[in-house]
Motif scaffolding. Structure first.
Motif, PDB file in Angstrom:
ATOM      1  N   LYS A   1       0.762  -1.583  -0.040  1.00 38.27           N
ATOM      2  CA  LYS A   1       0.176  -0.043  -0.423  1.00 38.27           C
ATOM      3  C   LYS A   1       0.772   1.269  -0.489  1.00 38.27           C
ATOM      4  CE  LYS A   1      -3.977   2.261   2.566  1.00 38.27           C
ATOM      5  NZ  LYS A   1      -4.755   2.214   3.627  1.00 38.27           N
ATOM      6  N   MET A   2       0.637   2.622  -1.075  1.00 38.41           N
ATOM      7  CA  MET A   2       0.920   3.250  -0.249  1.00 38.41           C
ATOM      8  C   MET A   2      -0.535   4.342  -0.405  1.00 38.41           C
ATOM      9  SD  MET A   2       2.906   3.990  -4.558  1.00 38.41           S
ATOM     10  CE  MET A   2       4.412   5.646  -3.960  1.00 38.41           C
ATOM     11  N   SER A   3       0.060   5.256   0.760  1.00 41.08           N
ATOM     12  CA  SER A   3      -0.787   5.801   1.309  1.00 41.08           C
ATOM     13  C   SER A   3      -0.449   7.885   0.849  1.00 41.08           C
ATOM     14  CB  SER A   3      -1.027   5.841   2.493  1.00 41.08           C
ATOM     15  OG  SER A   3      -0.355   6.309   3.647  1.00 41.08           O
ATOM     16  N   LEU A   4      -0.744   8.488   0.933  1.00 39.17           N
ATOM     17  CA  LEU A   4      -0.873  10.237   1.137  1.00 39.17           C
ATOM     18  C   LEU A   4      -1.969  10.538   1.667  1.00 39.17           C
ATOM     19  CD1 LEU A   4      -2.277  11.346  -1.892  1.00 39.17           C
ATOM     20  CD2 LEU A   4      -0.608  10.361  -3.034  1.00 39.17           C
ATOM     21  N   GLU A   5      -2.142  12.572   1.530  1.00 36.55           N
ATOM     22  CA  GLU A   5      -2.539  13.426   1.494  1.00 36.55           C
ATOM     23  C   GLU A   5      -2.468  14.381   1.015  1.00 36.55           C
ATOM     24  OE1 GLU A   5      -2.336  14.404   6.149  1.00 36.55           O
ATOM     25  OE2 GLU A   5      -3.119  12.204   7.066  1.00 36.55           O
ATOM     26  N   VAL A   6      -4.171  14.810   0.822  1.00 32.55           N
ATOM     27  CA  VAL A   6      -3.524  16.399  -0.470  1.00 32.55           C
ATOM     28  C   VAL A   6      -5.191  16.940  -0.139  1.00 32.55           C
ATOM     29  CG1 VAL A   6      -4.666  14.663  -1.952  1.00 32.55           C
ATOM     30  CG2 VAL A   6      -4.099  16.383  -2.683  1.00 32.55           C
ATOM     31  N   LEU A   7      -4.385  18.197  -0.182  1.00 35.20           N
ATOM     32  CA  LEU A   7      -5.362  19.265   0.331  1.00 35.20           C
ATOM     33  C   LEU A   7      -6.333  19.051  -0.911  1.00 35.20           C
ATOM     34  CD1 LEU A   7      -5.921  22.075   2.370  1.00 35.20           C
ATOM     35  CD2 LEU A   7      -5.287  23.651   0.386  1.00 35.20           C
TER      36      LEU A   7
ATOM     37  N   GLY B   1      -7.150  32.518   6.625  1.00 31.33           N
ATOM     38  CA  GLY B   1      -8.177  32.009   8.045  1.00 31.33           C
ATOM     39  C   GLY B   1      -8.964  31.251   7.981  1.00 31.33           C
ATOM     40  N   LEU B   2      -9.172  29.832   6.008  1.00 35.17           N
ATOM     41  CA  LEU B   2     -10.625  29.740   6.475  1.00 35.17           C
ATOM     42  C   LEU B   2      -9.447  28.000   7.155  1.00 35.17           C
ATOM     43  CD1 LEU B   2     -12.054  30.788   3.365  1.00 35.17           C
ATOM     44  CD2 LEU B   2     -12.610  31.019   5.806  1.00 35.17           C
ATOM     45  N   TYR B   3     -10.934  27.645   7.172  1.00 40.36           N
ATOM     46  CA  TYR B   3      -9.961  26.258   7.407  1.00 40.36           C
ATOM     47  C   TYR B   3     -10.384  25.367   5.895  1.00 40.36           C
ATOM     48  CZ  TYR B   3      -9.160  27.275  12.058  1.00 40.36           C
ATOM     49  OH  TYR B   3      -8.859  27.217  13.614  1.00 40.36           O
ATOM     50  N   TYR B   4      -9.718  24.527   5.939  1.00 37.57           N
ATOM     51  CA  TYR B   4     -10.159  22.960   4.479  1.00 37.57           C
ATOM     52  C   TYR B   4      -9.936  21.854   4.942  1.00 37.57           C
ATOM     53  CZ  TYR B   4      -9.223  27.621   2.364  1.00 37.57           C
ATOM     54  OH  TYR B   4      -9.861  29.012   1.153  1.00 37.57           O
ATOM     55  N   ASN B   5     -10.507  20.885   4.171  1.00 42.43           N
ATOM     56  CA  ASN B   5     -10.020  19.736   4.451  1.00 42.43           C
ATOM     57  C   ASN B   5      -9.294  19.073   4.087  1.00 42.43           C
ATOM     58  OD1 ASN B   5     -13.088  19.838   5.387  1.00 42.43           O
ATOM     59  ND2 ASN B   5     -13.993  19.863   3.898  1.00 42.43           N
ATOM     60  N   THR B   6      -8.492  17.515   3.677  1.00 49.62           N
ATOM     61  CA  THR B   6      -7.620  17.131   3.524  1.00 49.62           C
ATOM     62  C   THR B   6      -8.094  15.739   3.396  1.00 49.62           C
ATOM     63  OG1 THR B   6      -5.598  18.355   5.185  1.00 49.62           O
ATOM     64  CG2 THR B   6      -4.927  15.248   4.354  1.00 49.62           C
TER      65      THR B   6
ATOM     66  N   ASN C   1     -11.806  20.464   8.341  1.00 51.77           N
ATOM     67  CA  ASN C   1     -11.575  21.511   8.575  1.00 51.77           C
ATOM     68  C   ASN C   1      -9.771  20.679   9.460  1.00 51.77           C
ATOM     69  OD1 ASN C   1     -13.346  23.360   8.557  1.00 51.77           O
ATOM     70  ND2 ASN C   1     -13.989  21.631   9.838  1.00 51.77           N
ATOM     71  N   ASP C   2      -8.735  20.583   8.375  1.00 48.70           N
ATOM     72  CA  ASP C   2      -7.942  19.641   9.137  1.00 48.70           C
ATOM     73  C   ASP C   2      -6.496  20.827   8.463  1.00 48.70           C
ATOM     74  OD1 ASP C   2      -5.931  17.254   9.379  1.00 48.70           O
ATOM     75  OD2 ASP C   2      -5.199  17.412   7.306  1.00 48.70           O
ATOM     76  N   LYS C   3      -6.650  21.996   8.229  1.00 49.76           N
ATOM     77  CA  LYS C   3      -5.208  22.968   7.406  1.00 49.76           C
ATOM     78  C   LYS C   3      -6.335  23.600   7.756  1.00 49.76           C
ATOM     79  CE  LYS C   3      -2.915  19.341   5.596  1.00 49.76           C
ATOM     80  NZ  LYS C   3      -2.023  19.025   4.560  1.00 49.76           N
TER      81      LYS C   3
END
Length: 183
Positions: free
Chosen positions: A132-138, A168-173, A161-163
């Motif tokens: 398995k390869m895993s990653l996180e991306v905005l 000033g806003l929160y974004y998902n990963t 709301n990860d980043k």
């Protein structure tokens, strides 16, 4: 681990994908700082978690020794313009997987450098028997998400709301993973 280098030409730009070498450490330190200031797609603000030349030397040495680690660079006539890493796990319960990350200098976006770094990493992982390869991306980086999906990655989850970015806003990963094909 070390892989064989490959040369690519896209719209009159020729670049090379190869394993990182100790002599790349100084350029990598400067490049990482530059890239962190060019995009909010990465985890760091410019200057955060700064890695000095010596830090990169140690990282490259360790990654070269470890069979479950891969550190690649992309260079244009010796000028490093991007890099990627696959980091394996030492715990037995996680030894079947690696985490992938990539960063490309903004002025060379669109030349498939990230795509080729990813493809080389996938080939390496498959040859190593990594399951398995895993990653996180905005979540807003839809171009990257499409690239990963094209290479067999599936969305496994979303960190809400990860980043918090400069606005000033929160974004998902988006958490993505690719299972090694069964042969």
């Amino acid at each position: 681990m070390i892989i064989a280098e490959n040369i690519f030409t896209v719209r009159d730009l020729t670049y090379r994908i190869r394993s990182a070498a100790i002599g790349d450490a100084k350029q990598l330190s400067a490049l990482r700082l530059k890239i962190d200031g060019e995009t909010e797609y990465l985890d760091r603000e410019p200057g955060e978690a700064f890695l000095h030349e010596k830090d990169f030397e140690v990282l490259i040495q360790e990654d070269t020794k470890q069979s479950r680690h891969l550190f690649l660079v992309a260079d244009i006539e010796g000028d490093i313009v991007g890099f990627s890493r696959c980091e394996g796990h030492s715990l037995k319960r996680f030894a079947h997987k690696v985490t992938f990350g990539v960063a490309i200098r903004k002025d060379v976006w669109g030349y498939h450098i990230g795509k080729e770094l990813l493809a080389a990493s996938i080939d390496w992982a498959d040859q190593q028997g990594i399951q398995k390869m895993s990653l996180e991306v905005l979540e807003t980086n839809q171009k990257a998400i499409r690239l990963y999906e094209h290479h067999g990655f599936l969305i496994e989850g979303v960190l809400k709301n990860d980043k918090r970015l400069a606005d000033g806003l929160y974004y998902n990963t988006v958490v993505m993973g690719r299972q090694r094909p069964r042969f």
